[in-house]
Design a protein around this motif. Structure first.
Motif, short mmCIF file in Angstrom:
data_model
loop_
_atom_site.label_atom_id
_atom_site.label_comp_id
_atom_site.label_asym_id
_atom_site.label_seq_id
_atom_site.Cartn_x
_atom_site.Cartn_y
_atom_site.Cartn_z
N TYR A 171 1.02 9.05 -1.23
CA TYR A 171 2.05 8.49 -2.11
C TYR A 171 1.46 8.03 -3.44
N CYS A 232 21.08 1.47 0.03
CA CYS A 232 20.31 2.53 -0.62
C CYS A 232 21.04 3.15 -1.80
N ASP A 336 11.55 5.49 -4.44
CA ASP A 336 11.65 4.44 -3.43
C ASP A 336 13.01 4.51 -2.77
N TYR A 339 16.11 1.23 2.96
CA TYR A 339 17.12 1.57 3.97
C TYR A 339 17.16 0.45 5.00
N VAL A 342 13.98 -1.55 6.25
CA VAL A 342 12.78 -0.74 6.06
C VAL A 342 12.84 -0.10 4.67
N HIS A 344 11.18 2.84 2.29
CA HIS A 344 10.38 4.05 2.34
C HIS A 344 9.87 4.40 0.94
N VAL A 346 8.54 7.50 -1.28
CA VAL A 346 8.80 8.92 -1.10
C VAL A 346 8.20 9.75 -2.23
N SER A 359 9.92 10.71 3.08
CA SER A 359 9.31 9.41 3.35
C SER A 359 7.89 9.61 3.86
N SER A 362 6.25 4.07 5.24
CA SER A 362 7.32 3.08 5.27
C SER A 362 6.75 1.68 5.41
N SER A 363 7.59 0.69 5.13
CA SER A 363 7.16 -0.70 5.21
C SER A 363 6.83 -1.12 6.63
N ASP A 366 4.78 3.29 9.18
CA ASP A 366 4.88 4.69 9.61
C ASP A 366 4.15 5.59 8.63
N ARG A 368 3.36 9.55 7.58
CA ARG A 368 3.84 10.93 7.77
C ARG A 368 3.13 11.85 6.80
#
Length: 396
Positions: A171, A232, A336, A339, A342, A344, A346, A359, A362-363, A366, A368
């Motif tokens: 990110y 969001c 950003d 949601y 949480v 995310h 991006v 994403s 995440s806060s 997570d 990915r």
């Protein structure tokens, strides 16, 4: 006649009326160039391929029409899929006969290759070599008066795989890494630098504006419409706090809620560090992301829509893939996506005929990863000339 009809009662040429009258002339290249306070040096327009120069006293000269006439690529402007310098007009998706290796030392590994490190991309060392790309080049658009071109399809690593970005490092460094890869393709004879494709490049073509208010669509359109105080909603500023072991959130649009968790990790742009939100602290996050189909400019798919660009266009073929072609690529633009409890972080990408956000972290913590192609973008030098040769543009 257009010039004669532009004189006022005072016998002076009205430049605003002149532009209006020129707009009505059949066969004239649009848009009409900007007319400044005087026409002492003349204004040039093209009518049916003839170069017409109009001077302030009303004098008009016409140059003979020549096939394949050369013109400068400076002062390019773009409206949607049309790019012009006032003399000729190109379309997004037009093909160019261009060799990105011309004029560079291909024996110098530092010139032709770039390795994105695991530390930078969060996944692993990945090498790119510009000599591997043998595909075509096409017109992308215009920026700051310069003509932009891009690869006809996305590029891959030297091993033939897609490019991975992962987690926090992906990110933070993703935009810069993608631009470093793209810059390697912008060293050739006619190039004035390079980078990777961005949201702005695509939005200029489709006409998408995330700040439009009032377009009815569901939450993840990024279109900017009010959606029942959704957290969001595009442009909503969300404040997160940890109070009594719970993540509490509240948006400037009136949305609010809480989540049973004590974990909220965020990136501090000021210190360039990842931090854990502590009890009693607060963190504001703006909701910014794009998610839309080019035909509708919303998250609703409709191949018959007339709002953006249609599927049977050169611009669509260049920028968007479907589930069959699957030419999926990164868009070097961060975002950003708050949601509920949480948030995310991006990066954007193109997949299955739409602009999307992914994403990458995440806060909640997570992590990915995703592998996609890369789309280099090249700025052409202002002195480069373009000549039409059949269905392609040739640079010289």
């Amino acid at each position: 006649m257009a010039v004669l009809a532009s004189y006022g009662a005072d016998g002076k040429l009205d430049v605003n009326q002149l532009k209006s009258n020129l707009e009505k002339v059949e066969g004239i290249t649009k848009p009409i160039p900007t007319i400044t306070e005087g026409l002492k040096n003349g204004i040039t327009v093209v009518v049916d391929g003839y170069k017409v120069i109009i001077y302030e006293e009303g004098k008009v000269t016409v140059e003979n029409k020549t096939e394949g006439e050369e013109t400068q690529t400076s002062n390019w402007t773009q409206i949607g899929t049309s790019i012009t310098n006032g003399e000729i007009t190109l379309e997004v998706g037009d093909e160019l006969e261009y060799n990105h290796l011309e004029g560079i030392d291909t024996s110098d590994s530092n010139t032709i290759s770039y390795t994105s490190s695991q530390e930078a991309n969060g996944y692993g060392n990945q090498e790119f070599n510009i000599t591997n790309y043998i595909g075509g080049w096409k017109v992308l658009g215009a920026e700051d008066g310069k003509l932009l071109i891009t690869t006809a399809e996305s590029i891959q690593t030297t091993s033939g795989s897609k490019y991975y970005l992962q987690g926090q490092n992906g990110y933070v460094n993703g935009e810069e890494e993608l631009d470093k890869i793209g810059s390697k393709y912008g060293q050739g004879k006619y190039a004035d630098g390079g980078r990777s494709i961005k949201l702005e490049d695509i939005d200029r073509v489709t006409g998408y504006n995330p700040n439009n208010i009032g377009v009815q669509d569901y939450d993840r359109s990024g279109i900017g419409a009010k959606q029942g105080n959704s957290i969001c909603e595009y442009g909503n500023e969300v404040t997160y706090r940890i109070i009594g072991g719970k993540v509490v959130y509240e948006g400037t649009n009136g949305s609010s809620g809480l989540r049973d968790t004590t974990t909220f990790i965020y990136y501090d742009e000021n210190t360039k560090q990842w931090k854990n939100l502590q009890e009693g602290e607060s963190k504001k996050i703006d909701s910014y992301y794009e998610w839309y189909y080019p035909e509708t400019l919303t998250a609703n798919e409709d191949s018959t829509a007339k709002v953006g660009i249609g599927r049977n266009t050169k611009a669509y073929d260049l920028l968007f893939s479907d589930s069959v072609t699957q030419d999926r690529y990164w868009i070097a633009s961060r975002g950003d996506f708050p949601y509920n409890g949480v948030a995310h972080v991006v990066l954007h990408f193109q997949e299955d005929g739409r602009v999307m956000d992914f994403s990458i972290f995440s806060s909640k913590g997570d992590v990915r990863e995703k592998d996609l192609g890369v789309r280099p973008v090249i700025y052409l030098k202002s002195e480069v000339k373009t000549t039409k040769n059949g269905n392609k543009w040739v640079l010289s």
